[in-house]
Enzyme design. Structure first.
Site, short mmCIF file in Angstrom:
data_model
loop_
_atom_site.label_atom_id
_atom_site.label_comp_id
_atom_site.label_asym_id
_atom_site.label_seq_id
_atom_site.Cartn_x
_atom_site.Cartn_y
_atom_site.Cartn_z
N GLU A 62 -40.73 41.31 27.07
CA GLU A 62 -40.52 41.50 28.50
C GLU A 62 -40.63 40.24 28.74
O GLU A 62 -42.06 39.74 28.91
CB GLU A 62 -40.86 42.35 29.46
N CYS A 112 -41.46 38.87 37.29
CA CYS A 112 -41.13 38.10 37.06
C CYS A 112 -38.90 38.67 37.13
O CYS A 112 -38.13 37.84 37.12
CB CYS A 112 -40.78 38.66 34.84
N ASN A 145 -49.80 40.46 36.29
CA ASN A 145 -49.43 40.55 37.91
C ASN A 145 -48.80 42.09 38.31
O ASN A 145 -49.06 42.36 39.39
CB ASN A 145 -48.11 39.81 37.98
N GLU A 180 -37.14 49.18 29.32
CA GLU A 180 -38.03 49.39 29.03
C GLU A 180 -38.01 50.56 30.35
O GLU A 180 -37.70 50.44 31.49
CB GLU A 180 -39.89 48.57 30.33
C1 SIN Z 1 -42.48 42.18 36.06
O1 SIN Z 1 -42.57 40.90 36.94
O2 SIN Z 1 -42.76 41.95 34.89
C2 SIN Z 1 -42.90 43.79 36.58
C3 SIN Z 1 -41.60 44.04 37.77
C4 SIN Z 1 -40.92 45.59 38.20
O3 SIN Z 1 -41.55 46.40 37.23
O4 SIN Z 1 -40.78 45.69 39.14
#
Ligand code: SIN
Length: 461
Positions: free
Chosen positions: A232, A266, A134, A442
């Site tokens: 994550e 996510c 993604n 992170e």
């Molecule tokens: C993710 O979907 O894990 C990353 C989204 C983000 O870094 O904002």
């Protein structure tokens, strides 16, 4: 004969390229090379690592258009979003190029005068990372940059849907002068590679971004050799619209949060909890805004690209159908454009009203452009509903009442909180979840910690 991985454009179904896969024995050789390289790389100065990272950052930005086009082709996201991701991804490299120079130890006052006590930090060792489709660039750089900055070597297995961006990033790292065995990639069967990475004694850390079930499996496998792990994992973000919210602002930010990357992040809002007193107005404005989003292939002027594959598409459709069967009302969307033969799948941005707790969408991550709305009348009820999940990655709320806002922020069990903010992700901030959404952070000053060991040196003098 070498085996290959076929990469397709999810917006058109067109074939893009073949990528060579690695046999397990070839991967083992890369792990050994990573270990050998570690012995030298971990002894380089922080200034040297910082300067190489900085060159990598510059090269990524110089090649922004090419990387974004590659990303749009293999991931499907609109070109503008892809360009934004390249800048976001490069930002992690710039940030950790600086953080490399700030890995401090300390001295501790000893209890006697004939001792000196030092605490130093050192790189954990060769790191293996498994990353998702993604964010084909950013999920790599926010692991690779702190790893390299700390003095670790780095082996990446990108998602099979999006290996091309990863390969190009590694090529640019070599162009910047990062030695070949310090950063490598592998492609092939995810399950087998995951097993090899987690059981191999020379790999000292696993960093994974992806689903919670796979994360649990990798953690179990890593237990045998007590590896460091960063996970994550999945989310199920609640978004609360309080009675004291600025509705216009809440609508704008909710659209940004929910529909970023076609809902395939996510941290996307996954369920909207709206106070009964503002519900009618919020739903009206939100539905209007969502119905204006343009859907199509990422190279066109669109806001929403395709769903990555059939599996993702089927999950979204089944959640919407389940909700409709149980009484949810479709305010906009609820329609699809897909061609299984050609291999593309689009979901028109959907708003579902009158959603209830017995619907699957209220309990599972959707990973698609569908916004389910439910109501609440008391803030403690909203907080209870928001926390009623095994996940704890991101949560959002909107209120102009600061006393209320602090109360909500302090009671939400989530690693990331967006208060009047639908886009809290930033390179200088810690990203990560509580509960089954993962371990470790992170980005930010926290982002380099998982790549460091602490060593205590007691000196008798
Ligand atoms: C993710 O979907 O894990 C990353 C989204 C983000 O870094 O904002």
């Amino acid at each position: 004969m070498t085996n290959t991985l076929k990469v397709y454009n999810p917006g058109t179904g067109d074939f893009i390229d073949d990528v060579e896969t690695d046999s397990l024995s070839a991967i083992e050789e890369k792990i050994i090379a990573s270990h050998t390289a570690f012995l030298q790389w971990s002894k380089t100065s922080a200034a040297e690592r910082s300067s190489l990272l900085r060159k990598w950052y510059d090269l990524i930005l110089a090649n922004k258009s090419e990387l974004a086009a590659l990303m749009t082709a293999e991931n499907g996201k609109p070109l503008k979003e892809a360009e934004g991701e390249v800048v976001y991804a490069a930002g992690y490299i710039e940030w950790f190029a600086e953080e490399a120079k700030r890995v401090y130890g300390r001295t501790i006052p000893a209890s006697t005068t004939d001792k000196r006590m030092l605490v130093t930090r050192e790189a954990v060792g060769p790191v293996a990372a498994i990353t998702p489709w993604n964010f084909p660039a950013a999920m790599i750089t926010r692991k690779a940059a702190p790893a390299l900055a700390a003095g670790c070597t780095f082996l990446i297995k990108p998602a099979p849907d999006t290996p091309l961006t990863a390969i190009r990033l590694v090529e640019l790292a070599y162009e910047a002068g990062i030695p070949k065995d310090v950063m490598q990639y592998v492609n092939g069967n995810g399950e087998e590679i995951g097993k090899l990475f987690t059981k191999h004694p020379l790999i000292r850390k696993i960093s994974f971004t992806g689903s919670t079930p796979v994360g649990k499996q990798l953690m179990k496998q890593s237990a045998n050799s007590i590896k460091h792990v960063s996970m994550e994992l999945g989310g199920h973000a609640p978004l609360i619209v309080d009675e004291y919210a600025d509705i216009e602002h809440a609508v704008k930010q909710s659209v940004a949060s929910k529909f970023r990357n076609a809902g395939q992040t996510c941290v996307c809002a996954n369920r909207l909890l709206v106070h009964t007193s503002v519900k009618e107005e919020f739903v009206r404005q939100f539905t209007n805004a969502v119905s204006e989003l343009r859907v199509g292939v990422g190279t066109e002027e669109v806001d929403i690209g395709p769903i990555i594959n059939k599996k993702g598409f089927d999950k979204i459709v089944s959640q919407v159908e389940d909700a409709q069967k149980k009484g949810a009302v479709v305010c906009t969307g609820g329609t699809y454009l897909s061609d299984e033969k050609k291999g593309f799948y689009f979901v028109n941005p959907t708003v579902l009203d009158q959603v209830t707790d017995d619907m699957t969408i209220m309990h599972e991550e959707t990973f698609g452009p569908v916004a389910p709305i439910t109501t609440y009348s008391d803030i403690d009820e909203a907080i209870r509903l928001a926390n009623d999940t095994p996940f704890g990655l991101a949560a959002y709320f909107f209120t102009e009442n600061y006393r209320r806002g602090l109360y909500i922020a302090e009671n939400l069990k989530y690693g990331i909180i967006g208060w009047n903010d639908g886009g809290p992700s930033a390179v200088q901030a810690p990203f990560g979840g509580m509960k089954e959404s993962g371990v470790g952070r992170e980005g930010g000053i926290e982002g380099i910690e998982p790549y460091l060991e602490t060593k205590y040196i007691s000196i008798g003098i």
